[in-house]
Design an enzyme around this catalytic site. Structure first.
Site, mmCIF file in Angstrom:
data_model
loop_
_atom_site.group_PDB
_atom_site.id
_atom_site.type_symbol
_atom_site.label_atom_id
_atom_site.label_comp_id
_atom_site.label_asym_id
_atom_site.label_seq_id
_atom_site.Cartn_x
_atom_site.Cartn_y
_atom_site.Cartn_z
ATOM 1 N N ARG A 1 2.611 -5.747 -8.553
ATOM 2 C CA ARG A 1 3.245 -4.779 -7.921
ATOM 3 C C ARG A 1 4.513 -4.529 -9.147
ATOM 4 N NH1 ARG A 1 3.129 -2.734 -2.683
ATOM 5 N NH2 ARG A 1 3.506 -1.198 -3.809
ATOM 6 N N PRO B 1 5.239 5.096 2.499
ATOM 7 C CA PRO B 1 6.726 5.620 2.757
ATOM 8 C C PRO B 1 6.975 3.941 3.638
ATOM 9 C CG PRO B 1 5.185 6.535 4.339
ATOM 10 C CD PRO B 1 4.384 5.988 3.527
ATOM 11 N N GLU B 2 8.742 3.796 2.995
ATOM 12 C CA GLU B 2 8.856 2.587 3.271
ATOM 13 C C GLU B 2 10.326 2.542 4.560
ATOM 14 O OE1 GLU B 2 10.723 1.008 0.075
ATOM 15 O OE2 GLU B 2 8.900 1.433 -1.501
ATOM 16 N N LYS C 1 7.499 -1.011 9.801
ATOM 17 C CA LYS C 1 7.434 0.820 8.908
ATOM 18 C C LYS C 1 6.129 0.850 10.359
ATOM 19 C CE LYS C 1 7.174 -1.270 4.182
ATOM 20 N NZ LYS C 1 6.009 -1.783 3.361
#
Ligand SMILES: [Zn+2]
Length: 276
Positions: free
Chosen positions: A266, A2-3, A55
């Protein structure tokens, strides 16, 4: 993971329990709880305020106590109108349900986590100030102006756009999904170095950051794998992704094949025609 938009969606959903009181707590995975005597300290406390910090989900209680929850990879905070702590329900629980806050008026706040990286902590308001200072500027902070954005990214001239957008010490809340989608919106190649950007391109990147994050919050986040909102439902932004996870597929604008590059371990996605 989750961002910012996903965490903001959960925080927005949780506003309903503001003013409620924690009357019970259960956990089968205490390793995730950093504070000692967590349960004892939160019982009987009223929830004053719920907000997002980067976050993190911040739940301010009375008596200078603040719960800090981090969803990490697969954490989910879900409101259940029932009292999950009732024996029968606890017996039949999902094996990924690890913590339950029992509330006086709103049933239960359940913390589910498949990968078990999510954390809970109980800190003082001073600690929250310290955490805030350690984080980069939040895109929805009033200080997130074009000038400040320019100053922040200019401090990393030799770094590429993707890694600067994801650097939590500079800008808080953007992860892998939105760090690919923002440069697509700006039509700028995420592999370019900050030093190469014109003033207009920096402005475009700034506007795209706010536009994409705002749209993602409006659509209640991106559910590619595990993310769910506090009602246990999927977000909608995954239907609006233009490049993230689309390597080998055609760009919706120009039909060029979307490319994938690995930056700092990434995956980064972009359209080589639209993003120069
Ligand atoms: Zn394209």
């Amino acid at each position: 993971m989750p961002e910012l938009p996903e965490v903001q969606t959960v925080v927005n959903d949780l506003q309903i329990i503001t003013g409620d009181t924690i009357i019970g707590f259960w956990s089968d995975f205490k390793k995730a709880i950093k504070a000692t005597t967590f349960e004892k300290k939160i019982l009987g406390e009223k929830i004053k305020h719920i907000k997002r910090l980067g976050k993190n989900i911040i739940v301010e209680l009375e008596h200078r106590k603040v719960i800090v929850a981090h969803l990490k990879m697969t954490g989910k905070l879900i409101l259940n109108p029932n009292n999950t702590l009732a024996a029968k329900r606890l017996e039949d629980r999902s094996k990924h349900l690890h913590h339950i806050f029992c509330l006086k008026k709103h049933g239960s706040l359940e913390f589910h986590d498949i990968r078990k990286f999510a954390t809970l902590d109980l800190v003082t308001p001073e600690k929250i100030i310290e955490i805030t200072r350690s984080k980069g500027l939040d895109p929805f902070d009033k200080n997130f102006t074009l000038q400040n954005f320019t100053d922040i990214i200019s401090s990393k001239q030799d770094k590429n756009i993707k890694s600067v957008l994801m650097n939590q010490a500079l800008i808080s809340g953007i992860g892998n999904i939105y760090a690919s989608e923002i440069p697509y919106e700006a039509q700028i190649n995420p592999l370019r170095k900050i030093a190469d950007l014109s003033k207009d391109e920096v402005e475009c990147l700034y506007k795209s950051t706010l536009k994409i994050l705002t749209k993602a919050i409006k659509l209640r986040g991106t559910s590619i794998s595990d993310y769910r909102d506090a009602k246990g439902e999927k977000g909608g932004f995954q239907h609006h992704l233009k490049v993230y996870g689309k390597a080998g597929k055609k760009c919706a604008k120009c039909d060029t094949i979307i490319m994938k590059n690995i930056i700092e371990q990434r995956s980064t996605f972009h359209c080589p025609t639209c993003q120069l």
